[in-house]
Write a protein that holds these residues in place. Structure first.
Motif, short mmCIF file in Angstrom:
data_model
loop_
_atom_site.label_atom_id
_atom_site.label_comp_id
_atom_site.label_asym_id
_atom_site.label_seq_id
_atom_site.Cartn_x
_atom_site.Cartn_y
_atom_site.Cartn_z
N ASP A 1 0.86 -1.18 0.00
CA ASP A 1 0.00 0.00 0.00
C ASP A 1 0.90 1.23 0.00
OD1 ASP A 1 -1.93 1.92 0.30
OD2 ASP A 1 -2.57 1.30 2.32
N PRO A 2 1.47 1.59 -1.17
CA PRO A 2 2.45 2.68 -1.22
C PRO A 2 1.79 4.05 -1.04
CG PRO A 2 1.91 1.99 -3.43
CD PRO A 2 1.21 1.02 -2.50
N PRO A 3 2.54 5.04 -0.57
CA PRO A 3 2.00 6.41 -0.51
C PRO A 3 1.61 6.89 -1.91
CG PRO A 3 4.06 6.22 0.73
CD PRO A 3 3.91 4.95 -0.06
N TRP A 4 0.52 7.62 -1.99
CA TRP A 4 0.01 8.06 -3.28
C TRP A 4 0.54 9.43 -3.72
CZ3 TRP A 4 -5.93 6.58 -3.17
CH2 TRP A 4 -6.03 5.18 -3.10
N GLY A 5 1.37 10.05 -2.90
CA GLY A 5 1.97 11.32 -3.31
C GLY A 5 1.27 12.54 -2.77
N GLY A 6 0.55 12.39 -1.65
CA GLY A 6 -0.11 13.55 -1.05
C GLY A 6 -1.49 13.80 -1.63
N THR A 7 -2.12 14.88 -1.13
CA THR A 7 -3.50 15.17 -1.51
C THR A 7 -3.66 15.57 -2.97
OG1 THR A 7 -3.20 17.45 -0.73
CG2 THR A 7 -4.12 15.86 0.84
N GLY A 8 -2.57 15.95 -3.62
CA GLY A 8 -2.67 16.38 -5.02
C GLY A 8 -2.64 15.25 -6.03
N TYR A 9 -2.62 14.00 -5.55
CA TYR A 9 -2.49 12.88 -6.49
C TYR A 9 -3.66 12.82 -7.48
CZ TYR A 9 -6.20 10.06 -4.38
OH TYR A 9 -7.42 9.59 -3.96
N SER A 10 -4.85 13.20 -7.01
CA SER A 10 -6.04 13.07 -7.85
C SER A 10 -6.06 14.08 -8.99
CB SER A 10 -7.30 13.24 -7.00
OG SER A 10 -7.33 14.52 -6.39
N LYS A 11 -5.23 15.11 -8.92
CA LYS A 11 -5.19 16.14 -9.96
C LYS A 11 -4.33 15.72 -11.16
CE LYS A 11 -5.88 19.83 -6.56
NZ LYS A 11 -5.31 21.07 -5.94
N LYS A 12 -3.59 14.65 -11.00
CA LYS A 12 -2.74 14.17 -12.08
C LYS A 12 -3.56 13.36 -13.08
CE LYS A 12 1.32 13.87 -9.08
NZ LYS A 12 2.37 12.98 -8.53
N ALA A 13 -3.27 13.54 -14.36
CA ALA A 13 -3.99 12.78 -15.38
C ALA A 13 -3.73 11.29 -15.25
CB ALA A 13 -3.58 13.26 -16.77
N ALA A 14 -2.47 10.95 -14.96
CA ALA A 14 -2.10 9.54 -14.78
C ALA A 14 -0.85 9.47 -13.94
CB ALA A 14 -1.87 8.86 -16.13
N ILE A 15 -0.76 8.45 -13.10
CA ILE A 15 0.42 8.20 -12.27
C ILE A 15 1.16 7.01 -12.86
CG2 ILE A 15 1.23 7.54 -9.99
CD1 ILE A 15 -1.15 8.99 -8.81
N PHE B 1 -3.81 5.55 -11.44
CA PHE B 1 -2.55 4.85 -11.69
C PHE B 1 -2.65 4.11 -13.03
CE2 PHE B 1 0.61 1.55 -11.49
CZ PHE B 1 1.65 2.09 -10.75
N ASP B 2 -1.57 4.14 -13.81
CA ASP B 2 -1.56 3.51 -15.13
C ASP B 2 -1.33 2.00 -14.97
OD1 ASP B 2 -1.33 2.75 -17.75
OD2 ASP B 2 0.15 4.27 -18.31
N ILE B 3 -2.40 1.26 -14.69
CA ILE B 3 -2.26 -0.17 -14.45
C ILE B 3 -2.00 -0.96 -15.73
CG2 ILE B 3 -3.60 -0.20 -12.32
CD1 ILE B 3 -5.93 -1.32 -14.05
N ALA B 4 -2.40 -0.41 -16.88
CA ALA B 4 -2.14 -1.11 -18.15
C ALA B 4 -0.63 -1.16 -18.40
CB ALA B 4 -2.85 -0.41 -19.30
N ALA B 5 0.07 -0.04 -18.16
CA ALA B 5 1.52 -0.02 -18.34
C ALA B 5 2.20 -0.98 -17.38
CB ALA B 5 2.04 1.40 -18.14
N LEU B 6 1.71 -1.03 -16.15
CA LEU B 6 2.29 -1.95 -15.17
C LEU B 6 2.05 -3.40 -15.58
CD1 LEU B 6 3.68 -2.52 -12.52
CD2 LEU B 6 1.51 -2.12 -11.33
#
Length: 213
Positions: free
Chosen positions: A50-64, A98-103
């Motif tokens: 369960d890794p950190p998601w990068g803070g409260t601004g994670y949802s503003k990113k188009a893709a992680i 999160f880009d699960i297809a790339a993973l």
């Protein structure tokens, strides 16, 4: 069971809660953060991260593209688990963007040495499943059998093989049905290079039989 928490304060609370539940003797809580070195030191039946998601601004990113736990990226963790046979199952709790297809492509790439030959000489590769939980994604990757020389922590390796996929699919379907089919389970087809709804699963017989489109 080995439970890792990078924050010392939360690690203490974890150990205290385990003791209150009477599970302190069954769960090891070492005073270390997760790292490639710790992961490579043994093999495991299953790994949940369960890794950190990068803070409260994670949802503003188009893709992680990736997330890290200690010095380990989730992509590198899954690739190492597949390549070195360090676990039978890896489950990741990831944000919705999160880009699960790339993973999934990275995990199943033959370049990482993750493929092998199953019964009848059929090529087998790690098998990712995906479920949605609101803003959270759960990626469950079924890996191949750990090597016999790797001494697992705990009771012993699960020895997961692709021939067991039908049983796992049945469990995932039953779980989804119990919660009104709201988790939209899918599996990754490495030949098709895409996600396919689990409702189209047609059973494993040497190789998965699925309908595309």
């Amino acid at each position: 069971v080995v439970a890792l928490e990078s924050d010392a304060g939360r690690r203490g609370m974890l150990a205290e809660n385990l003791a209150l539940l009477g599970a302190g003797a069954a769960v090891e809580v070492p005073e270390v953060a997760f790292s490639h070195e710790f992961f490579a030191a043994s093999s495991y039946d299953a790994v949940f991260a369960d890794p950190p998601w990068g803070g409260t601004g994670y949802s503003k990113k188009a893709a992680i593209a990736d997330l890290h736990l200690g010095d380990a990226s989730m992509t590198a963790l899954c690739e190492a688990a597949a390549r070195e046979r360090r676990a039978s199952v890896v489950a990741l709790k990831l944000p919705k963007n999160f880009d699960i297809a790339a993973l999934a492509r990275a995990i199943t790439a033959p370049a990482h040495g993750a493929s092998t030959r199953g019964g009848g000489g059929v090529e087998e590769r790690p098998f990712p499943f995906h479920l949605q939980f609101g803003v959270t994604q759960l990626l469950v990757v079924c890996l191949l059998h750990p090597p016999a020389h790797a001494a697992p922590r705990g009771r012993g390796a699960l020895a997961f093989e692709n021939a067991r996929l039908d049983g796992l699919v049945a469990v995932i379907k039953a779980f989804n049905d119990a919660y009104h089919k709201e988790h939209h389970p899918r599996f990754w087809d490495w030949e098709y290079k895409g996600w396919i709804p689990l409702s189209r699963w047609r059973g494993y017989s040497g190789a998965p039989k699925q309908q595309k489109g």
